[in-house]
Enzyme design. Sequence first.
Site, short mmCIF file in Angstrom:
data_model
loop_
_atom_site.label_atom_id
_atom_site.label_comp_id
_atom_site.label_asym_id
_atom_site.label_seq_id
_atom_site.Cartn_x
_atom_site.Cartn_y
_atom_site.Cartn_z
N SER A 205 0.80 -1.23 0.00
CA SER A 205 0.00 0.00 0.00
C SER A 205 0.84 1.27 0.00
O SER A 205 0.33 2.34 -0.33
CB SER A 205 -0.91 0.03 1.24
N THR B 54 -1.25 4.54 3.43
CA THR B 54 -2.00 5.31 2.43
C THR B 54 -2.02 6.81 2.77
O THR B 54 -1.51 7.62 1.98
CB THR B 54 -3.42 4.75 2.26
#
Length: 533
Positions: free
Chosen positions: A111, A174
């Site tokens: 991610s 993120t």
Amino acid sequence: MRFTGWTMIWLLLCLAFAGCTWAQNAQFWNIQAQDTLQKALTREASLNRNVAKNIVFFLGDGMGVSTVTAARIMKGQQAGMTGEETVLSWEKFSSVALSKTYNTNRQVPDSAGTATAYFCGVKTKEEMIGVDDQAVLGDCQSSLNAAVDSVMTDAEKEGKATGFVTTARVTHATPACLYAHSPDRNWENNADVPEAEAALGCTDIAHQLVTLGQNIKVIMGGGRREMLPDNFTDYEYSALTGQRTDGRNLVDEWLASKDAQTSHFVWNLDQFNEVDPENTEYLLGLFESSHMQYEGERTNEPSIAEMTEKAIRILQKDTDGFFLMVEAGRIDHAHHDGFAGNALNDTVAFDAAVAKAVELTNEEDTLIIVTADHSHVMTLGGYQSRGNPILGLVDLSSAEDDLPFTSIGYTNGPGGIAEQVSYKLFGRRRNLTDNDTENPRFTQPGIVPRESETHGGEDVAIYANGPMSHLFHGVHEQNYIAHVVRYAACLGNRQHCDEYVAPCGSGASSVPSGGVTMITVLLNLWLALVLPK
Ligand SMILES: *[C@@H]1O[C@H](CO)[C@@H](O)[C@H](O)[C@H]1NC(C)=O
Ligand SMILES: *[C@@H]1O[C@H](CO)[C@@H](O)[C@H](O)[C@H]1NC(C)=O
Ligand SMILES: *[C@@H]1O[C@H](CO)[C@@H](O)[C@H](O)[C@H]1NC(C)=O
Ligand SMILES: *[C@@H]1O[C@H](CO)[C@@H](O)[C@H](O)[C@H]1NC(C)=O
Ligand SMILES: [Zn+2]
């Protein structure tokens, strides 16, 4: 929108009679497809070439296409329908494309590397936060000249209000790529950064949130422990403390740097509900010590849709426009644990957040993007009947071992461990006949035994609506997404604003000037000069 009279009548009849299942003769499918065709035929003329004043960037962590399909069915079934015909909020968007998600050093990505790609516009290695491929994992020196900025930083430079919402920690991979630069996604608080690396000038991600990120107007998610010192007892759990070993309380530092009247720190649902967006300029909401709870298990925390609404209402007050990122961060975590129920439930909650953003904004000036960083190895299979419960057992087909099987399965993960145990005890797969496979913490079957199920490597979808969303038009490298955001909203890149002529009256589209042609000419000239004859 072109709805024929017949379509309207059919739609009304369908709504009246549970899910149209009775009305699926040739006429039903022909009318439905003709309606879609008529809309497609007018697409070219109705492209939205405006400049995006606002951007809402939705990221479903781990929300591969199989997760979207299964969540769509779950949403419909929760509403008492068969489910397959359900349309999620982003499935009404005008553009769809595919995103190739690999990292520069991994076929199947993580991610952090992917967030650097779609937020900063540059692919990089896995575990990197806002630094390009020169940086090496855990090596501060290698990262010092490797920083790349995100579209949120660009938006702030253009005077837009910025913010983000996540159901994971606010320092997790993120959101971190929006405001931080680090050669290791795990450096969330100071205790995570090795002393030798800190001595070279690398700082933890939480520190960067309150320094580099000091102008972010809305920050909501989990992760209090990364912000609080280790002698500070958590607000909610008396057994937990902060994790910082430098004695700093970053919540207090954040508050001290802001105007007391218009800035608020909240950590529970009541406090959140008391925040009046009209009188709030800055909002810091930290609703858990670590990640927020799964939607299906949520207590005393706002939903992702509620956070999205609050964020938009705060940011919308800025006349220069805003950038908001909303992450459903725990679709990924549920998949890693093999909990398809929680993964799908969080995806349905994410759908409500996107619907809320659509409701609160105008597609004439707001670009909304919904995408995922990567997929998971979850699949949906079997020849079950229409409307079969999405988390249930396949009803119409059998397996060679005469044991029932679920529609949803994983190539690897905890489900593989469960099967391995069953083989050791009984010499066969688990017998799921009387098991509650619809429980959100039921571990769906898997093959390869692994503590943590892995990400999937296939492309994920990009759904977009609003100004210049048609630039998502094919199979793209993931880092292209940031370039479209910059172009559409003129962030750093003025090209679109320079070329754009505001439409005269409603409905008229803009007329691009010779800018693109000029660039093409220059590019050809340059190529002619540098290419060997
Ligand atoms: C934590 O320790 C610092 C000194 O390192 C001290 O100033 C502070 O008062 C302590 N806080 C608590 C809640 O004990
Ligand atoms: C999904 O969430 C709802 C609450 O929003 C809950 O009632 C339901 O039990 C959950 N289902 C699963 C499978 O997690
Ligand atoms: C699976 O369990 C059910 C109910 O417990 C039982 O009736 C069935 O025979 C079992 N199947 C096999 C193959 O053992
Ligand atoms: C599944 O059902 C069997 C038999 O009823 C039971 O022993 C087992 O604990 C159940 N497993 C789960 C995960 O529910
Ligand atoms: Zn993951």
